[in-house]
Design an enzyme around this catalytic site. Structure first.
Site, short mmCIF file in Angstrom:
data_model
loop_
_atom_site.label_atom_id
_atom_site.label_comp_id
_atom_site.label_asym_id
_atom_site.label_seq_id
_atom_site.Cartn_x
_atom_site.Cartn_y
_atom_site.Cartn_z
N PRO A 139 -7.98 3.90 -1.08
CA PRO A 139 -7.17 5.10 -0.79
C PRO A 139 -5.78 5.14 -1.43
O PRO A 139 -4.75 5.10 -0.76
CB PRO A 139 -7.08 5.07 0.73
CG PRO A 139 -7.13 3.63 1.08
CD PRO A 139 -8.06 3.02 0.08
N CYS A 140 -5.75 5.27 -2.74
CA CYS A 140 -4.48 5.37 -3.46
C CYS A 140 -3.72 6.64 -3.07
O CYS A 140 -2.49 6.69 -3.21
CB CYS A 140 -4.71 5.32 -4.96
SG CYS A 140 -5.90 6.51 -5.58
N HIS A 141 -4.42 7.63 -2.54
CA HIS A 141 -3.76 8.87 -2.13
C HIS A 141 -2.85 8.67 -0.92
O HIS A 141 -2.02 9.52 -0.63
CB HIS A 141 -4.81 9.96 -1.84
CG HIS A 141 -5.74 9.62 -0.74
ND1 HIS A 141 -6.84 8.80 -0.93
CD2 HIS A 141 -5.75 9.96 0.57
CE1 HIS A 141 -7.49 8.67 0.22
NE2 HIS A 141 -6.84 9.35 1.14
#
Length: 185
Positions: A139-141
Site C-alpha cells: 500500500p504505497c498509497h
C-alpha cells in the site's frame, strides 16, 4: 527458458487494472491500463538480466479475484496474497514496511524512513515507494507528505485519494494524521 508471467485485465471503479502473476499464482505487478508502459518499465528494472515473457490471459487469478473483492469493500481480501518482487534489498525493505501501515491509515515519508531505522533516507524511501510494482497490495498509497498533502502516486493523485477514502469508509478509522488529506498537489 524465460519465466512466464500472465497478464490479466479487470475493470475497477478507477479504470482497467492490469494484474501480472507468475505460473505459481504469485502477484508480480499491478497497475492501471493508462500506466501500462510504467508497469512494463518497472518490470524490466525489477527483473534486469532475467529472461521473461508476458502472456495475456482471460483466466481470473486468485490475485485478481482478491483485488476485485477489495474494491467491493473487503479490505482484508488482499492481505494474504502471495507476492514476489525483484528490486534492491532497500526497496524490498521499504515495501515490506509499507505492509505494516494499517488499512485506513496514512503515514508520512519521514515516518516511513524512521520505521526502517534510516530517518535521513526520506528521498530514497520516496523513490522506493514510487518503484513499488504491486500498488494497492503493497500500500504505497498510504504514504503522504509531511504536510498531510497527497503526493507521489504512480497511478495519479485522484486514484490515491479515492483509495484512501475507500479504505477509510470500509474500516471506519481515522488516519494517524487525523482526517484524510484532501489537498492534491
Amino acid at each position: 527458458m524465460p519465466t512466464l508471467f500472465l497478464l490479466e485485465r479487470a475493470p475497477t471503479p478507477l479504470g482497467e487494472m492490469l494484474v501480472v502473476t507468475d505460473e505459481q499464482g504469485k502477484l508480480r505487478a499491478l497497475d492501471w491500463e493508462d500506466y501500462a508502459q510504467r508497469l512494463h518499465t518497472l518490470m524490466q528494472r525489477q527483473y534486469k538480466g532475467q529472461a521473461y515473457t508476458v502472456k495475456n490471459t482471460d483466466q481470473r487469478s486468485t490475485a485478481t479475484q482478491a483485488v476485485l473483492r477489495y474494491f467491493d469493500g473487503d479490505m482484508q481480501a488482499i492481505e494474504q496474497l502471495a507476492t514476489s518482487t525483484g528490486g534492491t534489498d532497500f526497496q524490498r525493505q521499504v515495501w515490506q514496511t509499507l505492509l505494516t501501515i494499517p488499512c485506513g491509515q496514512t503515514i508520512s515519508y519521514g515516518e516511513l524512513a524512521e520505521r526502517i531505522h534510516n530517518p535521513k533516507a526520506v528521498r530514497a524511501v520516496g523513490l522506493a515507494n514510487g518503484a513499488n510494482p504491486i500498488s494497492i497490495v503493497i500500500p504505497c498509497h498510504r504514504v503522504i507528505g509531511s504536510n498531510q498533502r497527497l503526493t507521489g502516486y504512480g497511478g495519479g493523485l485522484p486514484r490515491k485519494l479515492w483509495l484512501l477514502q475507500h479504505e477509510r469508509a470500509h474500516t471506519q478509522q481515522e488516519t494517524e494524521c487525523g482526517q484524510l488529506p484532501l489537498v492534491l498537489r
